[in-house]
Design an enzyme around this catalytic site. Structure first.
Site, PDB file in Angstrom:
ATOM      1  N   HIS A 123       0.864  -1.188   0.000  1.00  0.00           N
ATOM      2  CA  HIS A 123       0.000   0.000   0.000  1.00  0.00           C
ATOM      3  C   HIS A 123       0.895   1.231   0.000  1.00  0.00           C
ATOM      4  CE1 HIS A 123      -4.253  -1.392   1.324  1.00  0.00           C
ATOM      5  NE2 HIS A 123      -3.678  -2.310   0.553  1.00  0.00           N
ATOM      6  N   TYR A 142      -9.049   6.021   7.054  1.00  0.00           N
ATOM      7  CA  TYR A 142      -9.211   6.396   8.471  1.00  0.00           C
ATOM      8  C   TYR A 142     -10.231   7.538   8.501  1.00  0.00           C
ATOM      9  CZ  TYR A 142      -4.995   3.763   9.737  1.00  0.00           C
ATOM     10  OH  TYR A 142      -4.068   2.751   9.945  1.00  0.00           O
ATOM     11  N   PRO A 175      -4.603   0.747  18.433  1.00  0.00           N
ATOM     12  CA  PRO A 175      -4.264   0.210  17.107  1.00  0.00           C
ATOM     13  C   PRO A 175      -4.352   1.234  15.965  1.00  0.00           C
ATOM     14  CG  PRO A 175      -6.353  -0.649  17.890  1.00  0.00           C
ATOM     15  CD  PRO A 175      -5.763   0.122  19.012  1.00  0.00           C
ATOM     16  N   LYS A 188       0.790   0.087  15.063  1.00  0.00           N
ATOM     17  CA  LYS A 188       2.150  -0.012  15.602  1.00  0.00           C
ATOM     18  C   LYS A 188       2.336  -1.169  16.572  1.00  0.00           C
ATOM     19  CE  LYS A 188       3.636   3.149  13.190  1.00  0.00           C
ATOM     20  NZ  LYS A 188       4.111   2.470  11.992  1.00  0.00           N
ATOM     21  N   TYR A 195       4.143   6.369   9.937  1.00  0.00           N
ATOM     22  CA  TYR A 195       3.234   5.269   9.591  1.00  0.00           C
ATOM     23  C   TYR A 195       3.994   4.110   8.950  1.00  0.00           C
ATOM     24  CZ  TYR A 195      -1.137   2.953   8.431  1.00  0.00           C
ATOM     25  OH  TYR A 195      -2.172   2.046   8.375  1.00  0.00           O
TER      26      TYR A 195
HETATM   27  P1  FAS Z   1       0.464 -11.508  21.852  1.00  0.00           P
HETATM   28  O1  FAS Z   1      -0.490 -11.061  22.914  1.00  0.00           O
HETATM   29  O2  FAS Z   1       0.029 -11.551  20.435  1.00  0.00           O
HETATM   30  O3  FAS Z   1       0.998 -12.985  22.182  1.00  0.00           O
HETATM   31  C1  FAS Z   1       1.314 -13.353  23.507  1.00  0.00           C
HETATM   32  C2  FAS Z   1       1.148 -14.868  23.608  1.00  0.00           C
HETATM   33  O4  FAS Z   1       1.534 -15.266  24.929  1.00  0.00           O
HETATM   34  C3  FAS Z   1      -0.295 -15.311  23.419  1.00  0.00           C
HETATM   35  O5  FAS Z   1      -0.353 -16.345  22.455  1.00  0.00           O
HETATM   36  C4  FAS Z   1      -0.730 -15.796  24.806  1.00  0.00           C
HETATM   37  O6  FAS Z   1      -1.619 -16.895  24.741  1.00  0.00           O
HETATM   38  C5  FAS Z   1       0.592 -16.208  25.419  1.00  0.00           C
HETATM   39  N1  FAS Z   1       0.617 -16.138  26.885  1.00  0.00           N
HETATM   40  C6  FAS Z   1       0.052 -15.198  27.680  1.00  0.00           C
HETATM   41  N2  FAS Z   1       0.308 -15.484  28.974  1.00  0.00           N
HETATM   42  C7  FAS Z   1       1.056 -16.624  28.991  1.00  0.00           C
HETATM   43  C8  FAS Z   1       1.634 -17.412  30.007  1.00  0.00           C
HETATM   44  N3  FAS Z   1       1.482 -17.091  31.295  1.00  0.00           N
HETATM   45  N4  FAS Z   1       2.335 -18.523  29.660  1.00  0.00           N
HETATM   46  C9  FAS Z   1       2.482 -18.860  28.349  1.00  0.00           C
HETATM   47  N5  FAS Z   1       1.968 -18.142  27.312  1.00  0.00           N
HETATM   48  C10 FAS Z   1       1.257 -17.043  27.650  1.00  0.00           C
HETATM   49  N6  FAS Z   1      -2.054  -4.265  16.566  1.00  0.00           N
HETATM   50  C11 FAS Z   1      -2.155  -3.640  15.374  1.00  0.00           C
HETATM   51  O7  FAS Z   1      -1.123  -3.182  14.849  1.00  0.00           O
HETATM   52  N7  FAS Z   1      -3.381  -3.515  14.745  1.00  0.00           N
HETATM   53  C12 FAS Z   1      -4.526  -4.023  15.298  1.00  0.00           C
HETATM   54  O8  FAS Z   1      -5.606  -3.894  14.726  1.00  0.00           O
HETATM   55  C13 FAS Z   1      -4.465  -4.681  16.528  1.00  0.00           C
HETATM   56  N8  FAS Z   1      -5.594  -5.213  17.114  1.00  0.00           N
HETATM   57  C14 FAS Z   1      -5.491  -5.823  18.351  1.00  0.00           C
HETATM   58  C15 FAS Z   1      -6.624  -6.376  19.003  1.00  0.00           C
HETATM   59  C16 FAS Z   1      -6.517  -6.984  20.274  1.00  0.00           C
HETATM   60  C17 FAS Z   1      -7.745  -7.561  20.967  1.00  0.00           C
HETATM   61  C18 FAS Z   1      -5.257  -7.053  20.913  1.00  0.00           C
HETATM   62  C19 FAS Z   1      -5.115  -7.695  22.288  1.00  0.00           C
HETATM   63  C20 FAS Z   1      -4.129  -6.523  20.273  1.00  0.00           C
HETATM   64  C21 FAS Z   1      -4.242  -5.907  18.994  1.00  0.00           C
HETATM   65  N9  FAS Z   1      -3.122  -5.392  18.331  1.00  0.00           N
HETATM   66  C22 FAS Z   1      -3.207  -4.768  17.136  1.00  0.00           C
HETATM   67  C23 FAS Z   1      -1.842  -5.494  18.895  1.00  0.00           C
HETATM   68  C24 FAS Z   1      -1.351  -6.877  18.579  1.00  0.00           C
HETATM   69  O9  FAS Z   1      -1.254  -7.036  17.195  1.00  0.00           O
HETATM   70  C25 FAS Z   1      -0.055  -7.041  19.308  1.00  0.00           C
HETATM   71  O10 FAS Z   1       0.798  -5.916  19.138  1.00  0.00           O
HETATM   72  C26 FAS Z   1       0.652  -8.302  18.920  1.00  0.00           C
HETATM   73  O11 FAS Z   1      -0.230  -9.369  19.104  1.00  0.00           O
HETATM   74  C27 FAS Z   1       1.896  -8.394  19.783  1.00  0.00           C
HETATM   75  O12 FAS Z   1       2.358  -9.691  19.691  1.00  0.00           O
HETATM   76  P2  FAS Z   1       2.982 -10.412  20.992  1.00  0.00           P
HETATM   77  O13 FAS Z   1       3.916  -9.474  21.660  1.00  0.00           O
HETATM   78  O14 FAS Z   1       3.456 -11.727  20.490  1.00  0.00           O
HETATM   79  O15 FAS Z   1       1.767 -10.598  22.004  1.00  0.00           O
HETATM   80  C1  PHB Z   2      -6.275  -3.930  10.423  1.00  0.00           C
HETATM   81  O1  PHB Z   2      -6.346  -4.167   9.193  1.00  0.00           O
HETATM   82  O2  PHB Z   2      -6.641  -4.745  11.285  1.00  0.00           O
HETATM   83  C2  PHB Z   2      -5.760  -2.590  10.890  1.00  0.00           C
HETATM   84  C3  PHB Z   2      -5.191  -1.738   9.945  1.00  0.00           C
HETATM   85  C4  PHB Z   2      -4.700  -0.504  10.370  1.00  0.00           C
HETATM   86  C5  PHB Z   2      -4.811  -0.144  11.705  1.00  0.00           C
HETATM   87  C6  PHB Z   2      -5.395  -1.015  12.643  1.00  0.00           C
HETATM   88  C7  PHB Z   2      -5.876  -2.238  12.228  1.00  0.00           C
HETATM   89  O3  PHB Z   2      -4.359   1.064  12.106  1.00  0.00           O
END
Ligand code: FAS
Ligand code: PHB
Length: 389
Positions: free
Chosen positions: A72, A200, A292, A296, A384
């Site tokens: 993109h 956005y 989000p 980032k 970005y």
């Molecule tokens: P994660 O949370 O992905 O992974 C951590 C892992 O550790 C999980 O699999 C969990 O099960 C495991 N874990 C937890 N406790 C444990 C324990 N005690 N023992 C063993 N394992 C354990 N980012 C964006 O850029 N755009 C988005 O749209 C976006 N939407 C999101 C929506 C939600 C609901 C959440 C929570 C986050 C969102 N994020 C988004 C941010 C997300 O993408 C995170 O930045 C990304 O998952 C980070 O990855 P990890 O650091 O691996 O953490």
């Molecule tokens: C997504 O595609 O899930 C998405 C894209 C851009 C954002 C957040 C989420 O800033």
């Protein structure tokens, strides 16, 4: 059991670190609380910076990303019915790649399994001991059976609700937090995205985001109340509200359909300092959370992994502690810039319940400045697409 690096958490941070270490012959064991299907069932990020793409290439996991990801070159921003475009490639020479976090995680699981990587699922009762000694180890159970993992280092990649951050003593840890007075209701629908780029949208009814996963899978979000639950929103109610928030010309061509996923994410900014305590290193959401809006979350987890991976390679290959000793300071420098951008972009694009008329005028002026000023667009684009590692 013994390994060089014990990795708590089998999300993108933990898996990417494990696979990168493997490419340099450094052994790791990933301990994951859930099942692989559960981890892959979480719908999260959608936009990858080039830094993460390069790390996936270095990990030998970028083939499908290059085949199925979409470059993109810019994004649309709308304020009411007025829309303008930020051209990433014009301002930075760099596009972003749209490729779901689920697919990144799937590719990493596949690579770890192909390489015979050790991943334990359904892990419970994780306790990190001796992080402040030369002999750290991790106790945990699987199916009620107690186990111990001895290691040289522990990487806390267990997300915001994990145990790693809590292992750092309260008198060592400093935490910074901002909780936003709204959440994001996100849906997936097997419909063609309304545009080929993201939109956005800041509307009088609140924020909306048009995103996608591919040409037939759309990802849409609306700002919602913190008291909302996904089941409060029928598909019809979601589409009706979504159409009222995106520009009228886009609403007129929006293809709606049944949603195949519907979830609400609360928004917060959060940082833990330091990101290291003895032989424990925090990566990704275990150390920091961003709203989000700026896409980032996953991308800042990637730069943490980059710094820790290189620090551990320096230790094992050159017997140098320089990389691991500078990890926290280096990672936090980029983390705080991502926090700032995510906070700024969230403040620009959402409607806040306590906004005064003056606040609304400031928001409108800030958006107008971004629309009309090249330097403002350059700054937005550089943040970005991802600041340098
Ligand atoms: P994660 O949370 O992905 O992974 C951590 C892992 O550790 C999980 O699999 C969990 O099960 C495991 N874990 C937890 N406790 C444990 C324990 N005690 N023992 C063993 N394992 C354990 N980012 C964006 O850029 N755009 C988005 O749209 C976006 N939407 C999101 C929506 C939600 C609901 C959440 C929570 C986050 C969102 N994020 C988004 C941010 C997300 O993408 C995170 O930045 C990304 O998952 C980070 O990855 P990890 O650091 O691996 O953490
Ligand atoms: C997504 O595609 O899930 C998405 C894209 C851009 C954002 C957040 C989420 O800033």
């Amino acid at each position: 059991m013994k390994t060089q690096v014990a990795i708590i958490g089998g999300g993108p941070s933990g898996l990417l670190l494990s696979q990168l270490l493997h490419t340099r012959g450094i052994d790791s064991v990933v301990l994951e609380r859930k099942t692989k299907d559960y981890v892959l069932g979480r719908i999260r990020a959608g936009v990858l910076e080039q830094g993460l793409v390069r790390l996936m290439e270095e990990a030998g996991c970028a083939e499908r990303l290059h085949a199925e990801g979409f470059a993109h070159d810019g994004t649309l921003i709308s304020f009411g019915d007025e829309t303008f475009r930020i051209d990433f490639t014009e301002h930075t020479g760099t596009p972003v790649v749209v490729y779901g976090q689920t697919e990144v995680t799937r590719d990493l699981y596949e690579a770890r399994e192909k390489a015979g990587g050790k991943i334990e699922f359904n892990v419970e009762d994780v306790v990190i001991q001796g992080a402040d000694s030369d002999t750290p180890h991790v106790y945990y159970t699987v199916g009620g059976e107690a186990r111990r993992l001895d290691c040289d280092f522990v990487a806390g990649c267990d997300g915001f609700h994990g145990v790693s951050r809590q292992t750092i003593p309260l008198d060592v840890r400093r935490e910074y937090e901002k909780v936003y007075p709204f959440g994001w209701l996100g849906v997936l629908s097997e419909t063609p995205p309304v545009t080929h780029e993201l939109i956005y949208a800041n509307s009088s009814r609140g924020f909306a985001l048009c995103s996608m996963r591919n040409e037939s899978l759309s990802r849409y979000y609306i700002q919602c109340s913190l008291s909302d639950k996904p089941e409060d929103w029928t598909d019809e109610a979601f589409w009706q509200e979504f159409k009222r928030r995106i520009p009228a010309d886009q609403a007129g061509k929006l293809v709606t359909g049944p949603t195949i996923e519907k979830s609400i994410a609360p928004l917060r900014s959060f940082v833990t300092e330091p990101m290291r305590w003895g032989r424990l290193f925090l990566c990704g959401d275990a150390a920091h959370i961003v709203p989000p809006t700026g896409a980032k979350g996953l991308n800042t987890a990637a730069s943490d992994v980059h710094y820790l991976y290189n620090g551990l390679c320096d230790f094992y290959e050159n017997n140098s502690v320089a990389g691991i000793d500078s990890y926290s300071e280096k990672a936090l420098k980029r983390v705080w810039k991502a926090e700032r951008f995510s906070w700024w972009f969230s403040s620009l694009m959402h409607r806040y319940p306590d906004q005064s008329e003056f606040d609304l005028k400031m928001q409108a002026a800030e958006i107008e400045f971004l629309r009309s000023n090249k330097a403002a667009q350059q700054a937005m684009a550089e943040n970005y697409v991802g600041l340098p590692y």
